[in-house]
Design a protein around this motif. Structure first.
Motif, PDB file in Angstrom:
ATOM      1  N   UNK A   1       1.156  -0.908  -0.079  1.00 43.85           N
ATOM      2  CA  UNK A   1       0.111  -0.346  -0.123  1.00 43.85           C
ATOM      3  C   UNK A   1       1.403   1.155   0.225  1.00 43.85           C
ATOM      4  N   UNK A   2       1.897   1.345   0.829  1.00 41.20           N
ATOM      5  CA  UNK A   2       2.835   2.525   0.556  1.00 41.20           C
ATOM      6  C   UNK A   2       3.628   2.478  -0.545  1.00 41.20           C
ATOM      7  N   UNK A   3       3.783   1.363  -1.606  1.00 37.00           N
ATOM      8  CA  UNK A   3       4.419   1.478  -3.026  1.00 37.00           C
ATOM      9  C   UNK A   3       3.420   2.364  -3.393  1.00 37.00           C
ATOM     10  N   UNK A   4       2.644   1.506  -3.104  1.00 36.10           N
ATOM     11  CA  UNK A   4       1.113   2.055  -4.735  1.00 36.10           C
ATOM     12  C   UNK A   4       0.832   3.671  -4.078  1.00 36.10           C
ATOM     13  N   UNK A   5       0.935   4.233  -2.825  1.00 30.13           N
ATOM     14  CA  UNK A   5       0.248   5.085  -2.790  1.00 30.13           C
ATOM     15  C   UNK A   5       1.823   6.547  -2.883  1.00 30.13           C
ATOM     16  N   UNK A   6       2.904   5.959  -2.787  1.00 31.17           N
ATOM     17  CA  UNK A   6       4.230   6.862  -3.432  1.00 31.17           C
ATOM     18  C   UNK A   6       4.373   7.235  -4.428  1.00 31.17           C
ATOM     19  N   UNK A   7       3.183   5.627  -5.458  1.00 33.06           N
ATOM     20  CA  UNK A   7       3.863   5.981  -6.182  1.00 33.06           C
ATOM     21  C   UNK A   7       3.084   7.041  -7.466  1.00 33.06           C
ATOM     22  N   UNK A   8       1.454   6.816  -7.096  1.00 32.46           N
ATOM     23  CA  UNK A   8       0.657   7.640  -7.081  1.00 32.46           C
ATOM     24  C   UNK A   8       1.117   9.295  -6.535  1.00 32.46           C
ATOM     25  N   UNK A   9       1.636   9.777  -5.872  1.00 32.97           N
ATOM     26  CA  UNK A   9       2.063  10.891  -5.550  1.00 32.97           C
ATOM     27  C   UNK A   9       2.869  11.357  -6.643  1.00 32.97           C
ATOM     28  N   UNK A  10       3.570  10.479  -7.478  1.00 36.22           N
ATOM     29  CA  UNK A  10       4.800  10.845  -7.859  1.00 36.22           C
ATOM     30  C   UNK A  10       4.810  10.735  -9.516  1.00 36.22           C
ATOM     31  N   UNK A  11       3.332  10.295  -9.694  1.00 37.28           N
ATOM     32  CA  UNK A  11       2.771  10.471 -11.523  1.00 37.28           C
ATOM     33  C   UNK A  11       2.117  11.351 -10.927  1.00 37.28           C
ATOM     34  N   UNK A  12       1.225  11.966  -9.653  1.00 37.29           N
ATOM     35  CA  UNK A  12       0.895  13.188 -10.041  1.00 37.29           C
ATOM     36  C   UNK A  12       1.585  14.355 -10.288  1.00 37.29           C
ATOM     37  N   UNK A  13       2.731  14.296  -9.656  1.00 39.31           N
ATOM     38  CA  UNK A  13       3.455  14.914  -9.752  1.00 39.31           C
ATOM     39  C   UNK A  13       4.277  15.081 -10.562  1.00 39.31           C
ATOM     40  N   UNK A  14       4.018  14.413 -11.900  1.00 36.40           N
ATOM     41  CA  UNK A  14       4.774  14.126 -12.626  1.00 36.40           C
ATOM     42  C   UNK A  14       3.945  14.407 -14.350  1.00 36.40           C
ATOM     43  N   UNK A  15       2.795  14.005 -13.893  1.00 34.91           N
ATOM     44  CA  UNK A  15       2.115  15.163 -14.949  1.00 34.91           C
ATOM     45  C   UNK A  15       1.479  16.315 -15.010  1.00 34.91           C
ATOM     46  N   UNK A  16       1.594  16.725 -13.589  1.00 36.74           N
ATOM     47  CA  UNK A  16       1.337  18.338 -13.171  1.00 36.74           C
ATOM     48  C   UNK A  16       2.586  18.882 -13.993  1.00 36.74           C
TER      49      UNK A  16
END
Length: 409
Positions: free
Chosen positions: A351-366
């Motif tokens: 779960x921690x790995x999934x959450x971190x990956x999602x946060x990083x994906x949002x930052x990249x898209x932004x």
């Protein structure tokens, strides 16, 4: 009247001899011719010549003392002065005068030779004294002692000096010998004391060594024997009559212990080599579990192998690192497989790995949207700066996505 260069016989038969002081009567001859009379008294003269010649040879070739020589000369001089003989009596007197001069010269020569001999003896004795005084400080006990004895023999062969000088030099010589003897005696007394102390110390070491000889605590006892050996060397030598016997006992006690240990170790070596063979078979069996494909089965099989491994016992020391290293390598491989499985199936970590990956994906898209907006407005500097930030976030995102793959998704 009958005459001769050194005498004559008158008509009455009276015989005269001629000297530098004139004629004098030496005898009377009535029994024969005047010629026979002169011949008789010449033979008397020849006898004096022989006696003077003999005395000259004694003075020249023998050690006749001056006193005895002068006594003999005066005796012959009286014979010549009152001689009833015909011949050159003045010449005989001159020969006696010459002989007196020769005796005086020899007396002076002997006196000078005696003085030289005395000075040589003085020099020789002073040299002996100087050497003896130097030897008195030596610690080369045997060599110095032998040399001092030789110096005494040399001293005895030298002539005596005047009493005062000879006594003074002898006192110094004797004092040097006494000082050396006293130092040597003190040295060997101290050495005897040291050797007796060493004997007592070694006797105690022997007693302990003999007490340990039947010990079966191989390691501690061998270590103690090494300490005893060091103590033995530090103790010094005992008296010769004790040293060899003590050493034989000390060494004999060690031999008893180390022979027993060798026999036990020989049996142990055989056993350990057999253990090594059995453990090599087990480690080969364990290595067949790699690579781990069935973690549960591998874990169970390794546990069984390890139980049999522990039951076997020791192997030879030189083989231990290699065989144990192989077994530990198998154990580590199974442990690493277990850790990987745990990480893959841990829901919280996933779960921690999934959450971190999602946060990083949002930052990249932004960041992509911000870069597009900056370029649309013509702000290339801002766009370049955002590009650098994008590269860093993208790298973190790639790493996070790779971690998710270890969880199977």
């Amino acid at each position: 009247m009958t005459s001769d260069p050194w005498g004559r016989v008158d008509e009455t038969g009276t015989v005269y001899v001629r000297t530098a002081d004139g004629e004098r009567v030496v005898g009377s001859w009535q029994a024969g011719s005047p010629e026979e009379a002169l011949a008789y008294f010449k033979r008397k003269y020849d006898g004096l010549v022989v006696e003077i010649g003999l005395l000259e040879r004694r003075v020249q070739t023998t050690d006749l003392s001056a006193k005895d020589a002068m006594t003999a000369i005066e005796h012959l001089r009286e014979q010549v002065t009152d001689a009833h003989a015909v011949g050159d009596l003045d010449a005989l007197g001159k020969r006696l005068d010459k002989l007196v001069s020769d005796v005086d010269a020899r007396r002076e020569e002997r006196k000078a030779a005696k003085a030289r001999a005395t000075e040589e003896a003085r020099g020789a004795k002073e040299a002996l004294v100087a050497e003896a005084e130097e030897l008195a400080q030596s610690e080369q006990w045997r060599a110095a002692g032998e040399r001092l004895r030789a110096l005494v023999d040399t001293w005895k062969g030298l002539p005596r000096l005047d009493r005062k000088s000879d006594d003074e030099l002898w006192h110094r010589f004797s004092h040097a010998r006494s000082a050396f003897s006293k130092r040597r005696k003190a040295h060997f007394a101290a050495l005897d004391a040291q050797r007796e102390e060493a004997r007592q110390r070694k006797e105690k070491l022997v007693q302990e060594a003999e007490a340990l000889s039947d010990s079966r605590e191989w390691g501690p006892t061998a270590a103690r024997y090494r300490e005893l050996m060091a103590d033995w060397k530090a103790a010094g030598r005992a008296q010769r009559e004790h040293e060899d016997d003590l050493w034989a006992r000390f060494r004999g006690a060690q031999d008893v212990f180390f022979q027993a240990r060798s026999e036990v170790f020989a049996e142990r070596d055989v056993e350990q080599r057999e253990n090594l063979t059995r453990k090599e078979e087990l480690v080969a069996e364990a290595e067949k579990l790699l690579p781990v494909t069935d973690l549960k089965g591998a874990r169970s099989s390794f546990r069984s192998i390890n139980e049999r491994w522990e039951a076997i016992g020791h192997v030879p020391r030189d083989a231990r690192p290699k065989i144990e290293g192989r077994m530990h390598a198998v154990e580590r491989a199974i442990q690493e497989a277990e850790e990987a499985e745990w990480r893959r199936t841990n829901p919280e970590a996933r779960a921690r790995a999934t959450g971190l990956a999602g946060q990083l994906q949002d930052a990249v898209d932004k960041l992509h949207k911000q870069i597009d907006a900056a370029r649309a407005s013509g702000n290339e500097a801002k766009a370049a700066k955002l590009e650098q930030e994008l590269q860093g976030r993208q790298a973190l995102l790639d790493q996070a996505l790779k971690g998710l793959q270890e969880f199977g998704g």
